[in-house]
Every structure is written in C-alpha cells, then in structure tokens.
Design a protein around this motif. Structure first.
Motif, short mmCIF file in Angstrom:
data_model
loop_
_atom_site.label_atom_id
_atom_site.label_comp_id
_atom_site.label_asym_id
_atom_site.label_seq_id
_atom_site.Cartn_x
_atom_site.Cartn_y
_atom_site.Cartn_z
N ARG A 91 38.26 39.37 22.45
CA ARG A 91 39.42 40.27 22.63
C ARG A 91 39.00 41.72 22.44
O ARG A 91 39.47 42.61 23.15
N ILE A 92 38.12 41.97 21.47
CA ILE A 92 37.62 43.33 21.22
C ILE A 92 36.88 43.85 22.45
O ILE A 92 37.12 44.97 22.92
N LEU A 93 35.99 43.03 22.98
CA LEU A 93 35.21 43.43 24.15
C LEU A 93 36.10 43.61 25.38
O LEU A 93 35.90 44.54 26.17
N ASN A 94 37.08 42.73 25.54
CA ASN A 94 38.02 42.88 26.66
C ASN A 94 38.82 44.17 26.54
O ASN A 94 39.09 44.84 27.54
N TYR A 95 39.23 44.51 25.33
CA TYR A 95 39.97 45.76 25.12
C TYR A 95 39.07 46.95 25.47
O TYR A 95 39.51 47.89 26.14
N PHE A 96 37.81 46.91 25.04
CA PHE A 96 36.86 47.96 25.37
C PHE A 96 36.72 48.10 26.89
O PHE A 96 36.78 49.21 27.43
N ILE A 97 36.56 46.99 27.58
CA ILE A 97 36.43 47.00 29.04
C ILE A 97 37.67 47.61 29.69
O ILE A 97 37.57 48.42 30.62
N LYS A 98 38.83 47.26 29.17
CA LYS A 98 40.09 47.81 29.69
C LYS A 98 40.12 49.33 29.52
O LYS A 98 40.55 50.06 30.41
N GLN A 99 39.66 49.82 28.37
CA GLN A 99 39.64 51.26 28.11
C GLN A 99 38.66 51.97 29.06
O GLN A 99 38.94 53.06 29.54
N VAL A 100 37.52 51.35 29.31
CA VAL A 100 36.54 51.94 30.23
C VAL A 100 37.15 52.02 31.63
O VAL A 100 37.02 53.05 32.31
N LYS A 101 37.81 50.97 32.05
CA LYS A 101 38.44 50.97 33.39
C LYS A 101 39.50 52.07 33.48
O LYS A 101 39.61 52.74 34.51
N LYS A 102 40.25 52.25 32.41
CA LYS A 102 41.26 53.31 32.39
C LYS A 102 40.58 54.67 32.50
O LYS A 102 41.03 55.53 33.25
N GLU A 103 39.50 54.86 31.76
CA GLU A 103 38.75 56.13 31.77
C GLU A 103 38.16 56.40 33.16
O GLU A 103 38.16 57.53 33.63
N LYS A 104 37.66 55.37 33.82
CA LYS A 104 37.02 55.53 35.12
C LYS A 104 38.02 55.40 36.28
O LYS A 104 37.64 55.45 37.44
N ASN A 105 39.30 55.22 35.94
CA ASN A 105 40.37 55.12 36.93
C ASN A 105 40.15 53.95 37.89
O ASN A 105 40.27 54.09 39.10
N ILE A 106 39.82 52.80 37.31
CA ILE A 106 39.62 51.57 38.08
C ILE A 106 40.86 50.69 37.90
O ILE A 106 41.22 50.34 36.78
N GLY A 107 41.50 50.37 38.99
CA GLY A 107 42.66 49.49 38.95
C GLY A 107 42.24 48.04 39.08
O GLY A 107 41.22 47.73 39.71
N VAL A 108 43.02 47.16 38.48
CA VAL A 108 42.75 45.73 38.56
C VAL A 108 43.97 45.07 39.19
O VAL A 108 45.10 45.24 38.71
N ALA A 109 43.72 44.33 40.26
CA ALA A 109 44.82 43.68 40.98
C ALA A 109 44.45 42.23 41.28
O ALA A 109 43.28 41.88 41.34
N THR A 110 45.50 41.43 41.45
CA THR A 110 45.31 40.08 41.96
C THR A 110 46.15 39.96 43.23
O THR A 110 47.26 40.48 43.30
N VAL A 111 45.58 39.32 44.22
CA VAL A 111 46.26 39.15 45.49
C VAL A 111 46.28 37.66 45.82
O VAL A 111 45.22 37.04 45.90
N ALA A 112 47.47 37.12 45.98
CA ALA A 112 47.63 35.73 46.38
C ALA A 112 48.12 35.71 47.83
O ALA A 112 49.02 36.47 48.20
N SER A 113 47.52 34.85 48.63
CA SER A 113 47.92 34.70 50.02
C SER A 113 48.02 33.22 50.36
O SER A 113 47.48 32.38 49.65
N ALA A 114 48.71 32.92 51.45
CA ALA A 114 48.89 31.53 51.85
C ALA A 114 47.62 30.95 52.46
O ALA A 114 47.41 29.74 52.43
N VAL A 115 46.79 31.81 53.02
CA VAL A 115 45.54 31.38 53.64
C VAL A 115 44.40 32.27 53.15
O VAL A 115 44.64 33.37 52.64
#
Length: 179
Positions: A91-115
């Motif tokens: 959890r600590i490492l995941n929080y760190f990664i989340k902060q780095v992504k925020k700092e570097k302006n990296i968005g995280v998305a999930t995309v679900a499609s039928a095919v």
C-alpha cells in the motif's frame, strides 16, 4: 488524527525522491518491488511474523535487498519492518506510485469494450482522453466485457463515461417502465 501509514511513508519516499532527483528510478523500482513482493507473499509473512525478532527481520531485509535495490527502498523496507508496518508495504509503494503519477501528470484509465479493440482504436482512445482531460499522458488498461453489447465504458479515477449499448437499453427500459 494520525495519518495512515501508507500516506505517511509514501509521502516521505516521494519527498526524498524529489529531493534527490530520483523520481523516475524509484518509481520504476517501486513497481518492480511490488511485483516481487506479490510473487513472494511468504517474505511479507515472515517479516511480519511475531515470533521472528526485529533483528532477524532486518537481517533478512538487508540480505535480500542490499545491492539489488536502491538504498532508499532498502531503507524504507527496514524502517517499515522496524516500526511493525511491513503488512502495509505494498500500500505504501502504491501510494508513492500514485503520487509520482500525479506529479508527472499521468492519468490512469480503464476501458471496457464489448469486443477486442484494435491498436488503432486504442491509440485513438488514448489520444481523445489526452485531449479531453488534464493529463499529459495516459496509462490505459483494456478489458473485454461482452455484456456491454457495444460501445465503451471508460473509468478515470471516480469518473465514469458509459456509452455502452447495454446501459442505453437499461435506461430506455426504465424510461418506458416509468411512462
């Protein structure tokens, strides 16, 4: 009120990484460390076991990670073991990664499609998300959900854009039932 362990240690690692100019290298190393720890659950169990002394736990951390991981992450592991929070390390490492992504302006998305989407479709979705959000780059996870019938369901943090035929049919059904 006390901060959560993951936030406290994650922020400390983040501040250290910024100070030392090691944001990218510690980010990549944190991702690898999570992978290693998830593949070796017994290591975390051993480091958290109450019958193993702190000295033995610290020796295990040192012998396992010294020379293989950065001093910063080895030190973090030792500190977390010392304070009795090893169960929170992922959890600590995941929080760190989340902060780095925020700092570097990296968005995280999930995309679900039928095919399954083609590479060209994935590229178009990524480009459209970059154009319509505040992010400079996007990390996108794709999945197939045949129940959607058609269209997409896109999730970015707590926002959801659902253009699936399944949802449109459900909405139409509710509207007709209420009429």
């Amino acid at each position: 009120m006390a901060k959560q362990v993951d936030i406290t240690y994650g922020n400390a690692l983040f501040e250290l990484a910024l100070e030392e100019g090691k944001l990218d290298s510690l980010y990549e190393e944190a991702i690898l460390l999570i992978q290693i720890l998830e593949e070796n659950e017994d290591l975390i169990k051993l480091l958290g076991h109450p019958q193993v002394s702190k000295e033995e736990k610290l020796k295990i951390v040192t012998s396992t990670f010294d020379g293989k991981a950065s001093d910063e992450l080895t030190g973090l592991m030792a500190m977390v073991v010392e304070k009795g929070h090893i169960g929170q390390i992922i959890r600590i490492l995941n929080y760190f990664i989340k902060q780095v992504k925020k700092e570097k302006n990296i968005g995280v998305a999930t995309v679900a499609s039928a095919v399954e989407l083609t590479d060209a479709q994935k590229k178009a979705i990524e480009q459209r998300l970059i154009e319509t959000t505040v992010y400079d780059t996007m990390e996108i996870g794709y999945s197939v959900d045949k129940s959607l019938i058609g269209g997409l369901v896109i999730r970015i943090e707590d926002r959801v854009v659902d253009s699936s035929i399944k949802t449109k049919l459900e909405n139409m059904s509710r509207t007709l039932a209420n009429a």
